[in-house]
Design an enzyme around this catalytic site. Structure first.
Site, mmCIF file in Angstrom:
data_model
loop_
_atom_site.group_PDB
_atom_site.id
_atom_site.type_symbol
_atom_site.label_atom_id
_atom_site.label_comp_id
_atom_site.label_asym_id
_atom_site.label_seq_id
_atom_site.Cartn_x
_atom_site.Cartn_y
_atom_site.Cartn_z
ATOM 1 N N GLU A 197 0.964 -1.227 -0.076
ATOM 2 C CA GLU A 197 0.070 -0.034 -0.019
ATOM 3 C C GLU A 197 0.707 1.384 -0.116
ATOM 4 O O GLU A 197 0.293 2.507 0.175
ATOM 5 C CB GLU A 197 -0.879 -0.163 1.274
ATOM 6 C CG GLU A 197 -1.905 -1.145 1.409
ATOM 7 C CD GLU A 197 -1.249 -2.089 2.145
ATOM 8 O OE1 GLU A 197 -0.280 -2.264 2.495
ATOM 9 O OE2 GLU A 197 -2.124 -3.076 2.617
ATOM 10 N N LYS A 213 3.272 1.725 2.317
ATOM 11 C CA LYS A 213 3.767 2.117 3.789
ATOM 12 C C LYS A 213 4.944 2.525 3.900
ATOM 13 O O LYS A 213 5.082 3.430 4.667
ATOM 14 C CB LYS A 213 3.565 0.650 4.765
ATOM 15 C CG LYS A 213 2.271 0.023 4.609
ATOM 16 C CD LYS A 213 2.137 -1.221 5.477
ATOM 17 C CE LYS A 213 2.730 -2.327 4.818
ATOM 18 N NZ LYS A 213 2.536 -2.776 3.682
ATOM 19 N N ASN A 215 10.005 -10.972 3.219
ATOM 20 C CA ASN A 215 8.618 -11.369 2.383
ATOM 21 C C ASN A 215 8.372 -9.702 1.990
ATOM 22 O O ASN A 215 7.766 -9.608 1.062
ATOM 23 C CB ASN A 215 7.592 -12.164 2.898
ATOM 24 C CG ASN A 215 7.122 -11.916 4.242
ATOM 25 O OD1 ASN A 215 7.745 -11.128 5.184
ATOM 26 N ND2 ASN A 215 6.162 -12.381 4.789
ATOM 27 N N THR A 240 9.666 0.108 -0.576
ATOM 28 C CA THR A 240 10.413 1.097 -1.485
ATOM 29 C C THR A 240 10.350 2.279 -0.938
ATOM 30 O O THR A 240 9.326 3.056 -0.824
ATOM 31 C CB THR A 240 9.840 0.812 -2.783
ATOM 32 O OG1 THR A 240 9.736 -0.369 -3.020
ATOM 33 C CG2 THR A 240 10.634 1.629 -3.726
ATOM 34 N N GLN A 277 3.483 -6.582 5.416
ATOM 35 C CA GLN A 277 2.308 -7.287 4.918
ATOM 36 C C GLN A 277 1.156 -6.304 5.122
ATOM 37 O O GLN A 277 0.950 -5.169 4.966
ATOM 38 C CB GLN A 277 2.271 -8.375 5.386
ATOM 39 C CG GLN A 277 3.163 -9.551 4.874
ATOM 40 C CD GLN A 277 4.528 -9.218 5.460
ATOM 41 O OE1 GLN A 277 4.738 -9.395 6.594
ATOM 42 N NE2 GLN A 277 5.565 -9.235 4.513
ATOM 43 N N THR A 293 9.442 -10.172 -5.273
ATOM 44 C CA THR A 293 9.375 -11.178 -6.227
ATOM 45 C C THR A 293 9.179 -11.002 -7.631
ATOM 46 O O THR A 293 9.366 -11.851 -8.757
ATOM 47 C CB THR A 293 8.307 -12.239 -6.028
ATOM 48 O OG1 THR A 293 6.893 -11.420 -6.267
ATOM 49 C CG2 THR A 293 8.097 -12.925 -4.602
ATOM 50 N N ARG A 304 6.554 -10.399 -9.258
ATOM 51 C CA ARG A 304 5.463 -11.125 -9.862
ATOM 52 C C ARG A 304 4.647 -9.759 -10.278
ATOM 53 O O ARG A 304 4.283 -8.856 -9.424
ATOM 54 C CB ARG A 304 4.671 -12.058 -8.739
ATOM 55 C CG ARG A 304 5.438 -13.329 -8.563
ATOM 56 C CD ARG A 304 4.352 -14.060 -7.587
ATOM 57 N NE ARG A 304 4.545 -13.486 -6.175
ATOM 58 C CZ ARG A 304 3.932 -14.180 -5.210
ATOM 59 N NH1 ARG A 304 3.157 -15.247 -5.491
ATOM 60 N NH2 ARG A 304 4.061 -13.668 -3.764
ATOM 61 N N PRO A 305 3.658 -9.972 -10.999
ATOM 62 C CA PRO A 305 2.749 -8.928 -11.479
ATOM 63 C C PRO A 305 1.656 -9.054 -10.577
ATOM 64 O O PRO A 305 1.064 -10.203 -10.096
ATOM 65 C CB PRO A 305 1.818 -9.516 -12.960
ATOM 66 C CG PRO A 305 2.847 -10.517 -13.314
ATOM 67 C CD PRO A 305 3.692 -11.151 -12.433
ATOM 68 N N LYS A 344 -1.207 6.703 -4.100
ATOM 69 C CA LYS A 344 -1.196 6.627 -5.350
ATOM 70 C C LYS A 344 -2.338 6.884 -6.182
ATOM 71 O O LYS A 344 -3.087 6.321 -7.032
ATOM 72 C CB LYS A 344 -1.030 4.895 -5.704
ATOM 73 C CG LYS A 344 0.461 4.293 -5.036
ATOM 74 C CD LYS A 344 0.584 2.988 -5.474
ATOM 75 C CE LYS A 344 1.736 2.942 -6.779
ATOM 76 N NZ LYS A 344 2.066 1.711 -6.857
#
Ligand code: IMP
Length: 396
Positions: free
Chosen positions: A13, A15, A39, A43, A215, A292, A294-295, A322
């Site tokens: 989200e 964070k 995991n 960024t 998470q 990962t 992953r999309p 965003k």
């Protein structure tokens, strides 16, 4: 004011950018992670556009005055931690590592990844689930064990024995404690002197603390979303147990929600979009996993679900992140009820990343945010309009 920053949806989200912004504004002395491990993909982009991706370290690496705390509810991969400390140039003496945090060993990662070939819910493959399984089985290795080679060898042997049947089934080689110890030794040397009783540190301090979620509330092991969740207590309850602090230490809870929603891995996603619109949103939001690659699955913002999270976690205010990503869509929707109840809004074409005040935003963007806030169980405090630290608008 001691503040929790918590993800309200399925992770990712933004964070970390919120944490980075709040530290720059409020000068928190301690920034603490309470759950999860490698995991997480956090960024931060500074005002010169330099990007830092963090997995284990709290998002205070760019701030020279604060200290990072890795709490007892976390699971720590020593090699990954060393790599991150070196890559970010973080002064290791600005880090406190809980003596009770559990350690992800190389075989935990192998098991997690090997399982993904058979039965798996689409984990990040970082060994998170198996590390917490060792913890719950009482054969886990804690960070304080790293300092004593004799105890470490004994505990490793015990944990390996416990895992042996499954490792055999998965076709994995059974590791030797001694070779694991040799593999992680350089990492341990780097941070061993920072392992301490972080619960005592935090309970005694009168300095301000920021609690950084990883998470999200919906990925908590005890969430409605089980079994498509992570293995830790990533919602508000985990702040107390994952740091060993008392509830009076929490003064404010900020929830972070994207202006739309995303999810990686399997599981229910009511407001999910597919096809061209989903692709457009995914590209505009660069929705690919920071851990990962992953999309990510994408969808509309689900206010119905968000309000449940606000209630269960005592969220005081929301950061809507965003918003800029929604520019140039033909329309935007929010989900407002348990079934297919959506409200549609007109969109805007302007690039929002230059906006610094509410009044800089196009009328339709303001209507959209107001439309969300009217239906939320708490106010919106900030709206982010770009990835850099100051691409943010104070909403109240
Ligand atoms: P694990 O945490 O790697 O065991 O993965 C369990 C589930 O949580 C999977 O669906 C992952 O995609 C999801 N997950 C774990 N960490 C994150 C995160 O930081 N962001 C988003 N999803 C996550």
């Amino acid at each position: 004011m001691n503040t929790v920053v918590i993800g309200t949806f399925f992770g990712d989200e933004s964070k970390a950018r919120v944490v980075d912004y709040l530290i720059s504004k409020n000068k928190f002395k301690y920034v603490c992670r309470w759950a999860g491990g490698k995991n997480a993909g956090h960024t931060i982009i500074d005002d010169n556009g330099n990007k830092t991706v963090l997995h284990l370290l709290p998002s205070c690496v760019l701030d020279k005055d604060s200290y990072g705390v890795l709490g007892q509810g976390m699971v720590i991969d020593p090699t990954a931690l060393r790599q991150e400390i070196l890559e970010t140039n973080m002064n290791v003496n600005r880090l406190f590592i809980s003596k009770n945090a559990h350690i992800t060993m190389p075989y935990h990662i192998q098991i997690d990844q090997a399982r993904s070939l058979s039965k798996n819910i689409g984990t990040t493959g970082s060994g998170i689930g198996p590390t917490y399984e060792s913890k719950v089985r009482r054969t886990g290795i804690r960070s304080e064990d790293l300092i004593n080679p004799k105890i470490l060898a004994e505990k490793l042997e015990k944990d390996i024995v416990a895992w042996t049947p499954e490792m055999k089934t998965l076709g994995l080689e059974i590791p030797k404690a001694i070779s694991i110890m040799a593999k992680i030794d350089t990492a341990i040397q780097l941070f061993a002197h920072r392992i301490c009783d972080t619960a005592e540190l935090l309970n005694k301090t009168t300095d301000s603390i920021l609690f950084e979620g990883a998470q999200s509330a919906l990925l908590d092991i005890d969430s409605d979303e089980y079994p498509f969740v992570t293995s830790s207590s990533s919602s508000i309850g985990g702040v107390l147990t994952g740091l060993g602090i008392n509830h009076k230490k929490i003064h404010k809870v900020i929830g972070v929600a994207k202006a739309y929603s995303t999810r990686v891995g399997s599981g229910n996603f009511d407001a999910e979009l597919h096809g061209e619109l989903a692709d457009k949103l995914r590209e505009a939001g660069k929705e690919y996993g920071a851990t990962t690659g992953r999309p990510r699955r994408v969808g509309w913002l689900d206010i119905y679900k968000l309000n449940k999270v606000i209630e269960m976690n005592g969220v005081d205010s929301i950061v809507l992140s965003k918003l800029d990503v929604l520019s140039n869509l033909d329309f935007v929707k929010i989900k407002v009820g348990p079934s297919d109840d959506y409200i549609q809004f007109d969109t805007w074409e302007e690039d929002l990343s230059f906006c610094r005040n509410k009044s800089d935003l196009p009328e339709n963007a303001i209507k959209f945010v107001n439309g969300i806030e009217e239906r939320l169980k708490c106010p919106i405090e900030y709206v982010s309009v770009g990835p850099k630290r100051n691409d943010i608008i104070e909403w109240f």
